[in-house]
Design an enzyme around this catalytic site. Structure first.
Site, short mmCIF file in Angstrom:
data_model
loop_
_atom_site.label_atom_id
_atom_site.label_comp_id
_atom_site.label_asym_id
_atom_site.label_seq_id
_atom_site.Cartn_x
_atom_site.Cartn_y
_atom_site.Cartn_z
N GLU A 233 -8.62 0.28 -2.83
CA GLU A 233 -9.46 0.23 -1.63
C GLU A 233 -10.34 1.48 -1.62
O GLU A 233 -9.84 2.59 -1.84
CB GLU A 233 -8.60 0.25 -0.36
CG GLU A 233 -7.70 -0.95 -0.21
CD GLU A 233 -6.73 -0.80 0.95
OE1 GLU A 233 -6.09 -1.80 1.30
OE2 GLU A 233 -6.59 0.32 1.49
N HIS B 57 1.03 6.34 1.65
CA HIS B 57 1.77 7.34 2.42
C HIS B 57 2.92 7.98 1.66
O HIS B 57 3.49 8.97 2.11
CB HIS B 57 2.16 6.78 3.79
CG HIS B 57 0.92 6.49 4.60
ND1 HIS B 57 0.00 7.47 4.90
CD2 HIS B 57 0.40 5.33 5.06
CE1 HIS B 57 -1.02 6.93 5.55
NE2 HIS B 57 -0.80 5.63 5.66
N GLU C 254 -10.82 -9.77 2.85
CA GLU C 254 -9.59 -9.34 3.52
C GLU C 254 -9.88 -9.29 5.01
O GLU C 254 -10.73 -8.51 5.47
CB GLU C 254 -9.10 -7.98 3.02
CG GLU C 254 -7.82 -7.56 3.76
CD GLU C 254 -7.13 -6.35 3.16
OE1 GLU C 254 -7.33 -6.04 1.98
OE2 GLU C 254 -6.37 -5.71 3.92
N THR D 73 -8.52 3.23 8.51
CA THR D 73 -9.68 2.34 8.61
C THR D 73 -9.69 1.71 10.01
O THR D 73 -8.65 1.27 10.49
CB THR D 73 -9.58 1.23 7.54
OG1 THR D 73 -9.21 1.85 6.31
CG2 THR D 73 -10.89 0.49 7.37
N ARG E 64 -9.71 7.83 -0.56
CA ARG E 64 -10.65 8.26 0.48
C ARG E 64 -11.50 9.41 -0.05
O ARG E 64 -11.10 10.09 -1.01
CB ARG E 64 -9.88 8.70 1.73
CG ARG E 64 -9.19 7.55 2.41
CD ARG E 64 -8.38 8.01 3.61
NE ARG E 64 -7.79 6.86 4.28
CZ ARG E 64 -8.46 6.11 5.16
NH1 ARG E 64 -9.70 6.41 5.49
NH2 ARG E 64 -7.88 5.06 5.72
N ARG F 176 -7.10 12.62 0.74
CA ARG F 176 -6.02 13.27 1.47
C ARG F 176 -4.63 12.72 1.13
O ARG F 176 -3.63 13.32 1.45
CB ARG F 176 -6.25 13.24 2.98
CG ARG F 176 -6.30 11.86 3.60
CD ARG F 176 -6.39 12.01 5.11
NE ARG F 176 -6.49 10.75 5.79
CZ ARG F 176 -7.63 10.21 6.20
NH1 ARG F 176 -8.77 10.84 6.00
NH2 ARG F 176 -7.63 9.04 6.83
N ASN G 8 0.85 -1.19 0.00
CA ASN G 8 0.00 0.00 0.00
C ASN G 8 0.90 1.25 0.00
O ASN G 8 1.69 1.45 0.92
CB ASN G 8 -0.90 -0.04 1.25
CG ASN G 8 -1.82 1.15 1.32
OD1 ASN G 8 -1.40 2.28 1.09
ND2 ASN G 8 -3.07 0.92 1.62
N HIS H 38 -5.52 3.44 -1.56
CA HIS H 38 -6.80 3.67 -0.87
C HIS H 38 -7.28 5.08 -1.25
O HIS H 38 -6.66 6.07 -0.87
CB HIS H 38 -6.56 3.55 0.64
CG HIS H 38 -7.83 3.50 1.44
ND1 HIS H 38 -7.90 2.93 2.68
CD2 HIS H 38 -9.07 3.96 1.18
CE1 HIS H 38 -9.13 3.03 3.15
NE2 HIS H 38 -9.86 3.66 2.26
N HIS I 295 -3.77 -4.73 7.70
CA HIS I 295 -3.91 -3.61 8.63
C HIS I 295 -3.02 -3.80 9.86
O HIS I 295 -3.20 -4.75 10.62
CB HIS I 295 -5.35 -3.33 9.08
CG HIS I 295 -5.56 -1.86 9.26
ND1 HIS I 295 -4.95 -1.17 10.27
CD2 HIS I 295 -6.23 -0.96 8.54
CE1 HIS I 295 -5.26 0.10 10.17
NE2 HIS I 295 -6.03 0.27 9.11
N1 PXP Z 1 -5.89 -3.27 4.15
C1 PXP Z 1 -6.89 -2.36 4.23
C2 PXP Z 1 -8.27 -2.77 3.86
C3 PXP Z 1 -6.63 -1.02 4.60
O1 PXP Z 1 -7.64 -0.13 4.67
C4 PXP Z 1 -5.30 -0.64 4.88
C5 PXP Z 1 -5.00 0.78 5.21
O2 PXP Z 1 -5.35 1.61 4.15
C6 PXP Z 1 -4.29 -1.63 4.79
C7 PXP Z 1 -4.62 -2.93 4.45
C8 PXP Z 1 -2.86 -1.31 5.09
O3 PXP Z 1 -2.72 -1.09 6.46
P1 PXP Z 1 -1.31 -0.62 7.05
O4 PXP Z 1 -0.99 0.68 6.39
O5 PXP Z 1 -1.56 -0.54 8.51
O6 PXP Z 1 -0.31 -1.69 6.67
#
Ligand code: PXP
Length: 238
Positions: free
Chosen positions: A71, A11, A153, A102, A46, A50, A8, A44, A193
């Site tokens: 996502e 960031h 997931e 999330t 949103r 952001r 992901n 993701h 997550h």
């Molecule tokens: N899976 C989902 C469904 C999420 O919403 C997120 C965060 O956007 C992640 C995985 C990744 O989580 P993390 O950044 O804590 O590894």
């Protein structure tokens, strides 16, 4: 079955937005992730855009050679973006106003199920695989299967935040049982997550999980793993 990794890259975009610059570019980050072993690039989108914005989704889905896993929440504007740019797969997640990240899996109320069923049908018509972000809970997994999801997931947030070893063990057991049930129901299982370099192996060792989606720990680790080169290169220039 070899365990796949979805990275992901939200960031990277968070950092870009902090200065409202054109860099660091998440598409560049996606290329690095792909060339170093990521199986999926996860972004993701949103409602407040952001970090990742619609343009990023467009650029990644149109021109990037890797598989894009989007996502987003179950909202008409998100469905519109997904149907327009057709990522490889979409994970539908809950989104609460003001949340930092999330906070958990989908809450399957009758109204939410009705909306999800419609969105899943529309995504399937465009041959987009659908994942639902769920708590490791038997009833929720059965609901996801009934709704026609391809993937669940499992939310690993509670496990990642467990404050004692006993709590972590119990939450791992929930993840293991949920994985068994989901596989039995024909669902592919992802987990994500809060996973990091210390807590991921115990989840990987459960077996039956096809993919881990990991963001924050990889992107923050990259700052420290990459900072020595960045400083050395600048010092060498001077
Ligand atoms: N899976 C989902 C469904 C999420 O919403 C997120 C965060 O956007 C992640 C995985 C990744 O989580 P993390 O950044 O804590 O590894």
């Amino acid at each position: 079955m070899s365990l796949k990794l979805g990275v992901n890259i939200d960031h990277i975009a968070t950092l870009r937005q902090a200065r409202q610059e054109a860099f660091p570019d998440p598409v560049d980050a996606a290329a690095v992730c792909l060339s170093t072993g990521a199986d999926y690039i996860v972004v993701h989108l949103r409602k407040d855009a952001r970090h990742i914005n619609e343009k990023d989704v467009a650029r990644l889905c149109k021109n990037f050679p890797g598989k894009i896993h989007l996502e987003c929440s179950c909202a008409p504007q998100m469905e519109k973006v997904a149907l327009k740019y057709k990522p490889y797969s979409v994970c539908i997640v809950p989104e609460k106003p003001g949340e930092v990240t999330t906070t958990g899996g989908l809450k399957f109320t009758p109204a939410v199920c009705k909306q999800l069923a419609k969105m899943i049908e529309h995504l399937h018509k465009k041959h987009i695989l659908v994942s639902l972000f769920v708590s490791p809970d038997a009833a929720d997994i059965r609901t996801a299967a009934k709704l026609g999801a391809d993937i669940v997931e499992l939310c690993t947030r509670d496990y990642a935040e467990a404050t004692t070893a006993a709590k972590a063990r119990k939450l791992l057991q929930d993840l293991a049982l949920s994985t068994l049930l989901a596989n039995e129901l024909g669902l592919e299982v992802h987990a994500g997550h809060g996973l990091d370099y210390h807590n991921v192996l115990a989840v990987a060792d459960l077996g039956g999980i096809a993919c881990m989606n990991i963001g924050f720990s990889i992107i923050t680790r990259s700052l420290f793993a990459g900072l020595p080169t960045a400083v050395t290169e600048m010092k060498d220039l001077l």
